[in-house]
Design a protein around this motif. Structure first.
Motif, mmCIF file in Angstrom:
data_model
loop_
_atom_site.group_PDB
_atom_site.id
_atom_site.type_symbol
_atom_site.label_atom_id
_atom_site.label_comp_id
_atom_site.label_asym_id
_atom_site.label_seq_id
_atom_site.Cartn_x
_atom_site.Cartn_y
_atom_site.Cartn_z
ATOM 1 N N LEU A 2 1.005 -5.595 5.268
ATOM 2 C CA LEU A 2 1.782 -4.354 5.214
ATOM 3 C C LEU A 2 2.253 -3.923 6.596
ATOM 4 N N ARG A 3 1.480 -4.196 7.614
ATOM 5 C CA ARG A 3 1.887 -3.832 8.975
ATOM 6 C C ARG A 3 3.085 -4.646 9.453
ATOM 7 N N ARG A 4 3.294 -5.816 8.877
ATOM 8 C CA ARG A 4 4.435 -6.656 9.256
ATOM 9 C C ARG A 4 5.726 -6.273 8.533
ATOM 10 N N VAL A 5 5.618 -5.481 7.486
ATOM 11 C CA VAL A 5 6.781 -5.108 6.680
ATOM 12 C C VAL A 5 7.590 -4.045 7.430
ATOM 13 N N PRO A 6 8.916 -4.197 7.460
ATOM 14 C CA PRO A 6 9.773 -3.188 8.115
ATOM 15 C C PRO A 6 9.651 -1.815 7.437
ATOM 16 N N ASP A 7 9.874 -0.773 8.225
ATOM 17 C CA ASP A 7 9.764 0.601 7.722
ATOM 18 C C ASP A 7 10.648 0.845 6.504
ATOM 19 N N ARG A 8 11.845 0.331 6.537
ATOM 20 C CA ARG A 8 12.782 0.559 5.433
ATOM 21 C C ARG A 8 12.263 -0.051 4.132
ATOM 22 N N THR A 9 11.681 -1.232 4.215
ATOM 23 C CA THR A 9 11.134 -1.890 3.022
ATOM 24 C C THR A 9 9.934 -1.114 2.490
ATOM 25 N N SER A 38 4.358 4.978 3.153
ATOM 26 C CA SER A 38 4.606 5.363 4.537
ATOM 27 C C SER A 38 3.604 4.642 5.432
ATOM 28 N N ARG A 39 3.955 4.487 6.683
ATOM 29 C CA ARG A 39 3.066 3.794 7.634
ATOM 30 C C ARG A 39 1.687 4.455 7.690
ATOM 31 N N GLU A 40 1.650 5.758 7.593
ATOM 32 C CA GLU A 40 0.370 6.462 7.696
ATOM 33 C C GLU A 40 -0.548 6.226 6.494
ATOM 34 N N HIS A 41 0.000 5.681 5.403
ATOM 35 C CA HIS A 41 -0.802 5.433 4.200
ATOM 36 C C HIS A 41 -1.106 3.956 3.968
ATOM 37 N N ILE A 42 -0.790 3.120 4.939
ATOM 38 C CA ILE A 42 -1.030 1.682 4.781
ATOM 39 C C ILE A 42 -2.509 1.389 4.554
ATOM 40 N N ARG A 43 -3.378 2.004 5.316
ATOM 41 C CA ARG A 43 -4.823 1.752 5.155
ATOM 42 C C ARG A 43 -5.306 2.128 3.755
ATOM 43 N N HIS A 82 -3.554 2.147 0.980
ATOM 44 C CA HIS A 82 -3.062 1.148 0.026
ATOM 45 C C HIS A 82 -3.856 -0.150 0.135
ATOM 46 N N ALA A 83 -4.189 -0.555 1.347
ATOM 47 C CA ALA A 83 -4.995 -1.767 1.539
ATOM 48 C C ALA A 83 -6.394 -1.580 0.947
ATOM 49 N N ARG A 84 -6.964 -0.402 1.124
ATOM 50 C CA ARG A 84 -8.290 -0.127 0.568
ATOM 51 C C ARG A 84 -8.266 -0.184 -0.954
ATOM 52 N N ARG A 85 -7.228 0.405 -1.554
ATOM 53 C CA ARG A 85 -7.113 0.361 -3.014
ATOM 54 C C ARG A 85 -6.932 -1.067 -3.513
ATOM 55 N N ALA A 86 -6.142 -1.848 -2.801
ATOM 56 C CA ALA A 86 -5.930 -3.241 -3.201
ATOM 57 C C ALA A 86 -7.237 -4.022 -3.161
ATOM 58 N N SER A 87 -8.071 -3.727 -2.191
ATOM 59 C CA SER A 87 -9.339 -4.476 -2.074
ATOM 60 C C SER A 87 -10.343 -4.059 -3.149
#
Length: 51
Positions: free
Chosen positions: A22-29, A36-41, A43-48
């Motif tokens: 997710l950190r490699r994905v462009p902001d627009r995507t 949002s960038r601030e919610h990446i963690r 989303h990753a936690r939910r995926a795990s």
């Protein structure tokens, strides 16, 4: 006990891989996906948790 350790390690790996991806994905995507960038963690936690 060994199974629990293995499961925790697997969830941690999924978290780290999702976070890196997710950190490699462009902001627009991310915005198109409703993330949002601030919610990446979060989303990753939910995926795990569901792996």
């Amino acid at each position: 006990m060994l199974y629990e350790l293995r499961d925790r390690f697997t969830r941690w790996l999924v978290y780290r891989q999702t976070l890196a991806s997710l950190r490699r994905v462009p902001d627009r995507t991310l915005a198109d996906a409703g993330i949002s960038r601030e919610h990446i963690r979060e989303h990753a936690r939910r995926a795990s948790q569901y792996h």
